[in-house]
Motif scaffolding. Structure first.
Motif, PDB file in Angstrom:
ATOM      1  N   ASP A  55      14.626  28.915  28.154  1.00  0.00           N
ATOM      2  CA  ASP A  55      15.496  29.782  27.361  1.00  0.00           C
ATOM      3  C   ASP A  55      14.841  30.159  26.036  1.00  0.00           C
ATOM      4  N   HIS A  56      13.559  29.929  25.886  1.00  0.00           N
ATOM      5  CA  HIS A  56      12.820  30.245  24.669  1.00  0.00           C
ATOM      6  C   HIS A  56      12.662  31.761  24.549  1.00  0.00           C
ATOM      7  N   ALA A  95       9.891  33.161  26.641  1.00  0.00           N
ATOM      8  CA  ALA A  95       9.845  32.783  28.068  1.00  0.00           C
ATOM      9  C   ALA A  95       9.721  33.984  28.999  1.00  0.00           C
ATOM     10  N   HIS A 125       5.660  27.944  15.905  1.00  0.00           N
ATOM     11  CA  HIS A 125       6.560  27.151  16.749  1.00  0.00           C
ATOM     12  C   HIS A 125       6.113  25.684  16.782  1.00  0.00           C
ATOM     13  N   VAL A 145       6.858  26.655  27.691  1.00  0.00           N
ATOM     14  CA  VAL A 145       7.963  26.738  26.735  1.00  0.00           C
ATOM     15  C   VAL A 145       9.272  26.454  27.472  1.00  0.00           C
ATOM     16  N   PRO A 146      10.334  26.101  26.749  1.00  0.00           N
ATOM     17  CA  PRO A 146      11.642  25.972  27.409  1.00  0.00           C
ATOM     18  C   PRO A 146      12.024  27.303  28.057  1.00  0.00           C
ATOM     19  N   LEU A 174       6.753  23.459  22.385  1.00  0.00           N
ATOM     20  CA  LEU A 174       5.904  24.050  23.419  1.00  0.00           C
ATOM     21  C   LEU A 174       4.616  23.236  23.512  1.00  0.00           C
ATOM     22  N   GLY A 226      13.541  20.924  25.347  1.00  0.00           N
ATOM     23  CA  GLY A 226      13.668  21.802  24.196  1.00  0.00           C
ATOM     24  C   GLY A 226      13.018  21.290  22.930  1.00  0.00           C
TER      25      GLY A 226
END
Length: 294
Positions: A172-173, A176, A189, A169-170, A238, A235
């Protein structure tokens, strides 16, 4: 010792029920096939065929030796292949089939090790993605859905490691920072596809999702682990992939283990038990086991 050509004619007539059909299959004349059958009956002192209409069928005696004939022909085929391999200087080379993530993580070290230990051997690498169906290499890295798959008798299996799936995942997700996450939590998602076709990696993931009651829907299709991971870093969503596929991890991406029961792929090395250099193959398998354990 019975003539192999006679046994081939015997088997072909037994399967086709016809001297003419067997001759066409073997690339011989009907008279040659008939002669082979006559000679075999003389050699054995047995009546192997009887007339059935316009064709031939096995007698009970002929049926009784069919499995033994198969064994002799199989052994003869293996001997012929071994002689051919030696003529092709197979003694001086080792061919390895592999899938991409194993190539990235293990193959550079493996080749360096083998060339140092066996300087007279040439190592040939062949990228072989997708489901394994036939044995084409001296040593082949393959993926299965279980730790103990049933390989055919002409290959020898060596279990290397299990490779659980993770989610990328990013960084900043909202997920995370989690220690683990379940498949059901990921359903809402956007997902990025990272595979092609109906290979074992996709099958393992889809089967796990089906068991968890998770509907798979991809917003983006990347068709490679590397591309999908870079899309995650931008971004765009996922992606789920085996742990072995996350290296090298691009910037901006976090990897989270999946909660049990997570999808897992199992990695094996399969080899040719009749290869003339079994010590070389055993050395290569040992090195692979060590690399997989790191």
């Amino acid at each position: 010792m019975y003539n192999v050509a006679h046994l081939k004619s015997f088997k072909s007539v037994a399967l086709t029920g016809s001297v003419r059909s067997a001759a066409q299959h073997l690339g011989l004349s009907p008279s040659a096939v008939s002669h082979h059958l006559k000679m075999l009956e003389q050699e054995t002192g047995l009546t192997l065929f009887q007339r059935q209409g316009r064709g031939l069928c096995l007698t009970d005696t002929g049926s009784a030796i069919m499995s033994d004939v198969d064994s002799v022909l199989e052994s003869s085929g293996r001997l012929g292949q071994r002689i051919s391999d030696l003529h092709e200087n197979r003694i001086g080379r080792l061919s390895i089939g592999y899938f991409a993530t194993a190539g990235t993580q293990w193959l550079p070290e493996l080749v360096a090790y083998l060339e140092n230990r066996h300087p007279d051997v040439t190592v040939r690498l062949n990228l072989a993605e997708g489901p394994w169906t036939e044995f084409h290499y001296d040593l082949h890295l393959v993926i299965s859905e279980t730790a103990t798959p049933q390989f055919p008798p002409q290959v020898k299996g060596h279990f290397l490691t299990e490779d659980p799936y993770v989610v990328a995942v990013p960084d900043d997700h909202p997920l995370a920072s989690r220690a683990e996450v379940s498949l059901s939590e990921l359903e809402g998602h956007p997902w990025i596809d990272n595979d092609t076709g109906d290979g074992p990696c996709r099958t393992i993931l889809f089967d796990a999702c089906a068991r968890a009651g998770v509907r798979v829907h991809f917003k983006h299709e990347a068709h490679s682990f590397v591309t999908a991971l870079h899309m995650v870093g931008r971004g765009l969503g996922l992606t789920l992939l085996p742990r072995l596929g996350v290296e090298p991890l691009p910037p901006g991406v976090a990897v989270i283990p999946l909660a049990a029961p997570e999808p897992i792929r199992f990695i094996h090395a399969i080899s040719d038990p009749g290869h003339p250099q079994q010590d070389l193959i055993a050395d290569a398998v040992m090195a692979l086991c060590e690399l997989a354990a790191d």
